[in-house]
Structure formats: C-alpha cells, structure tokens
Design a protein around this motif. Structure first.
Motif, PDB file in Angstrom:
ATOM      1  N   LYS A  27      25.655  39.316 -66.015  1.00 52.82           N
ATOM      2  CA  LYS A  27      25.912  40.595 -65.973  1.00 52.82           C
ATOM      3  C   LYS A  27      24.721  41.648 -66.201  1.00 52.82           C
ATOM      4  CE  LYS A  27      30.011  42.854 -65.163  1.00 52.82           C
ATOM      5  NZ  LYS A  27      30.971  42.482 -63.964  1.00 52.82           N
ATOM      6  N   CYS A 264      29.315  42.440 -58.402  1.00 57.60           N
ATOM      7  CA  CYS A 264      29.943  41.907 -59.680  1.00 57.60           C
ATOM      8  C   CYS A 264      28.985  42.290 -60.843  1.00 57.60           C
ATOM      9  CB  CYS A 264      30.295  40.661 -59.682  1.00 57.60           C
ATOM     10  SG  CYS A 264      29.241  39.448 -58.801  1.00 57.60           S
ATOM     11  N   ARG A 265      27.708  42.188 -60.524  1.00 54.02           N
ATOM     12  CA  ARG A 265      26.721  42.217 -61.651  1.00 54.02           C
ATOM     13  C   ARG A 265      26.568  43.666 -62.436  1.00 54.02           C
ATOM     14  NH1 ARG A 265      21.488  39.058 -60.156  1.00 54.02           N
ATOM     15  NH2 ARG A 265      21.511  38.740 -62.397  1.00 54.02           N
ATOM     16  N   ASP A 278      35.357  41.094 -63.231  1.00 48.48           N
ATOM     17  CA  ASP A 278      33.989  41.316 -62.909  1.00 48.48           C
ATOM     18  C   ASP A 278      34.001  41.882 -61.504  1.00 48.48           C
ATOM     19  OD1 ASP A 278      32.474  40.198 -64.766  1.00 48.48           O
ATOM     20  OD2 ASP A 278      33.196  38.206 -64.620  1.00 48.48           O
ATOM     21  N   CYS A 279      34.975  41.387 -60.570  1.00 50.96           N
ATOM     22  CA  CYS A 279      35.056  42.188 -59.213  1.00 50.96           C
ATOM     23  C   CYS A 279      36.544  42.199 -58.775  1.00 50.96           C
ATOM     24  CB  CYS A 279      34.286  41.393 -58.249  1.00 50.96           C
ATOM     25  SG  CYS A 279      34.883  39.725 -58.015  1.00 50.96           S
ATOM     26  N   ALA A 289      37.592  38.804 -66.704  1.00 53.29           N
ATOM     27  CA  ALA A 289      36.140  38.980 -67.494  1.00 53.29           C
ATOM     28  C   ALA A 289      36.368  38.748 -68.750  1.00 53.29           C
ATOM     29  CB  ALA A 289      35.489  40.485 -67.049  1.00 53.29           C
ATOM     30  N   THR A 313      27.850  36.892 -68.892  1.00 58.82           N
ATOM     31  CA  THR A 313      28.116  36.166 -67.404  1.00 58.82           C
ATOM     32  C   THR A 313      29.181  36.483 -66.693  1.00 58.82           C
ATOM     33  OG1 THR A 313      28.911  34.237 -68.504  1.00 58.82           O
ATOM     34  CG2 THR A 313      26.577  34.475 -68.374  1.00 58.82           C
ATOM     35  N   VAL A 314      29.014  36.492 -65.282  1.00 61.40           N
ATOM     36  CA  VAL A 314      30.184  36.895 -64.604  1.00 61.40           C
ATOM     37  C   VAL A 314      30.758  35.451 -64.150  1.00 61.40           C
ATOM     38  CG1 VAL A 314      30.744  37.311 -62.080  1.00 61.40           C
ATOM     39  CG2 VAL A 314      28.924  38.435 -63.218  1.00 61.40           C
ATOM     40  N   THR A 316      32.684  32.871 -62.051  1.00 66.74           N
ATOM     41  CA  THR A 316      32.564  32.742 -60.719  1.00 66.74           C
ATOM     42  C   THR A 316      33.612  31.672 -60.092  1.00 66.74           C
ATOM     43  OG1 THR A 316      30.681  31.067 -61.293  1.00 66.74           O
ATOM     44  CG2 THR A 316      30.093  33.459 -60.709  1.00 66.74           C
ATOM     45  N   CYS A 320      33.126  33.051 -54.244  1.00 63.54           N
ATOM     46  CA  CYS A 320      31.992  33.666 -54.389  1.00 63.54           C
ATOM     47  C   CYS A 320      31.037  33.735 -53.380  1.00 63.54           C
ATOM     48  CB  CYS A 320      31.307  33.431 -55.782  1.00 63.54           C
ATOM     49  SG  CYS A 320      32.579  34.086 -57.119  1.00 63.54           S
TER      50      CYS A 320
END
Length: 337
Positions: A27, A264-265, A278-279, A289, A313-314, A316, A320
């Motif tokens: 992130k 997402c970052r 995250d998204c 998250a 961290t995202v 995943t 993705c």
C-alpha cells in the motif's frame, strides 16, 4: 496448526496473484477515498458487480456519514472523493459529502448512470454537478444503442444521450473545470472466445467521432474497464461454465507494467456500514483491508489511529488479474498504452 484441504485450497487461491507478483502488493500513501453509498439504483445492469437495483435498500447510515465527514476534515492528504453505488445520487449522504468535499477543495468524482437525471426528484442534478464542479464519470458501454440497451435496459441509451446533451449545454466536456468522462465495459463473454479490452485511445476516437457526428456530443476521456469476475458478472460466467477459463485467460495476459498504477495502492474503499477495503472489487467480494496484525479496518479504527496509512499490504485474489491483464484496468481506465 494443520490446515484442512479446503483451507489450503482457499489460501492458495487467495495468494495466486501475489505469487505472480513475486512479493506482496504494498500500500502507498492514501490519496483517494472511494465511497460506496449503497446498493439502491434505478437500473439493474447485467454486468453490475455491485448487484445494485431498484429493490435494494442498503445505504449509508447517519453515523457512517458523520465519520466520513470527520475523515475529510481531519486528513488533508485526501485529494479525491470518489462517490459510487448503486446510483450514488439516490443514496443517503450523497449531497452532504459532495458539499463538504467541494468546500475543502477536493476533486469530486460521481460515477453516474446518467438516466438518474430523469427520475422524479433528480432533475436538478446537472446544475448541481456544475455548481460543485463535480467530475462526472458516466457508464456508456458502447456508442451504439443496441449494445447499451442489452446490457443496461431498454431505453437507457436514449436517456444517456439526452443526459450528456444536458451536461454539454452547461459546459461539460468543453469547460476545463467541468470534466465528463465515459466508461466502456465489454460484453460479458458467452463462450471461450475471450478478448482483452480494446485500445483505450483508439476506442475513444471511435466514440468521439460517432457521438459528435450523430448527436453533437463532446466529452473528455473514454475509460476502458475490464469486466472483473465479481457480482453479476461472476454469476453469468459461472452459469455458462466460464468462470475458471476466464480467470485463467486474465492471468495468462498479466502485464507487470500495470502493477505500479493499480488503484488499490493509494485508495481506501468504504462501504455503507463504514468498513474499509483496498478496492471496490474487494468490497463486493467481502475481502476486508487489514492491519499488519490481521485486524479488519473500519472508519472507527482509522479515526482512533489518527491515520489513514495503517495498511501495509493489499489483500489480493485471483480476480485481481482483471486489473493487470493487457493494458490494465482501474477506476481511471487503462493503465498502460
């Protein structure tokens, strides 16, 4: 701890994308707050990953609205407030968030289906958007009527054209302070003849030429977005036995050049109950998250921590790959040429 075979399979599935990257997806400093105000919508589009519609009642609560307004006040690092739904305009809290973000000088994005302008009580939206310099990001999954109506409902194309003409009349698409972007989604695959999303630049040229010639319409950018196998898209793929091969197709076309620009970052995605993701796709899949110690994050936790940057961290998942395949896909369209 010994994991069951089901747990091992779930863990492997969750880590597939991270394995392809070779390291966790980190992130970055949070600059975008994307808020899903609820599932209420006047349309029921076949590709909607949110599964929104006229009969959905979930929406923002007063308590969550108060937390969001406090977040905007306390964290000047937020540059963009991105409002989505459902039809965000129909859900509780829409106008207070627009007005607070405008007062704070934030970029405001509203992801509008355009047809909302013609629903009772919403006729003032074009003027309201103009007053608050809202950037309108509007779904128009094709420049031809049959394709749009088949995906979004009969008559949606004509209503969308009329709505764009209203926005054009107010300066959208020509005034540099009034941005109008259109969004292309490809049809959901019906067989294994999968294709990547077309070149955004080339397709934008086609859109602009057709819409200008036939309707005297102007807009700023076309954003091409890949169908992510979530929500109604996932349901249709599963129904046709295409979910696994479609996901494998996306994975096979993973483009590492897209990773640095993934939405997402640097964003937080917030749901109508104040939970943080995250998204938007993780939100719809229920993948929260988490803090570095694995605790799910909420608006309440962010306020208590006095920081938006608590995610290392995202989270995943295999879907993705939809954001990294080919030219990439994000809420802002393609990521590479």
């Amino acid at each position: 701890m010994v994991l069951s075979s089901n747990s091992l399979q779930a863990t492997a599935s969750a880590n597939a994308f991270e394995t392809a990257l070779g390291s966790p997806l980190t992130k970055q400093n949070i600059q975008v707050l994307q808020i899903n105000l609820g599932r209420r919508c006047n349309l029921s589009c076949t590709h909607c990953h949110v599964e929104a519609g006229p009969h959905r009642t979930e929406e923002l609560t007063p308590a969550v609205l108060a937390q969001l307004l406090e977040i905007l006040d306390r964290f000047p690092q937020i540059r963009t407030v991105d409002l989505t739904g459902g039809a965000p305009e129909m859900n509780y809290g829409f106008r207070p968030l627009v007005e607070r973000a405008h007062a704070l000088g934030k970029e405001i994005i509203v992801r509008s289906n355009l047809t909302i302008f013609f629903e009772p009580g919403f006729a003032d939206l074009p003027a309201y958007f103009t007053q608050h310099q809202v950037r309108v990001v509007a779904s128009l999954p094709c420049y031809l009527p049959d394709n749009v109506d088949s995906m979004r409902g009969q008559g949606v194309y004509d209503s969308s054209i009329r709505a764009i003409q209203q926005l054009n009349a107010l300066g959208y698409g020509t005034d540099p302070n009034l941005i109008l972007d259109l969004v292309y989604n490809p049809p959901i695959p019906k067989d294994e003849n999968f294709r990547l999303t077309p070149s955004q630049a080339a397709l934008e040229g086609d859109y602009k030429a057709y819409l200008a010639e036939n309707f005297d319409i102007a807009f700023n950018q076309l954003l091409t977005i890949t169908n992510i196998p979530i929500g109604r898209t996932r349901f249709q793929l599963e129904h046709r036995g295409l979910l696994a091969p479609y996901t494998e197709f996306l994975a096979a076309h993973h483009n590492p050049a897209n990773v640095s620009g993934l939405m997402c970052r640097n964003e937080l995605s917030i749901d109508y109950e104040g939970r943080v993701y995250d998204c938007d796709f993780n939100q719809m899949a229920g993948v929260s998250a988490c803090t570095p110690d694995g605790e799910p994050i909420t608006l309440e936790r962010l306020l208590a921590a006095e920081s938006l940057d608590v995610i290392a961290t995202v989270q995943t998942r295999p879907y993705c790959y939809g954001c990294t395949a080919g030219s990439g896909s994000s809420c802002g369209g393609a990521l590479t040429n």
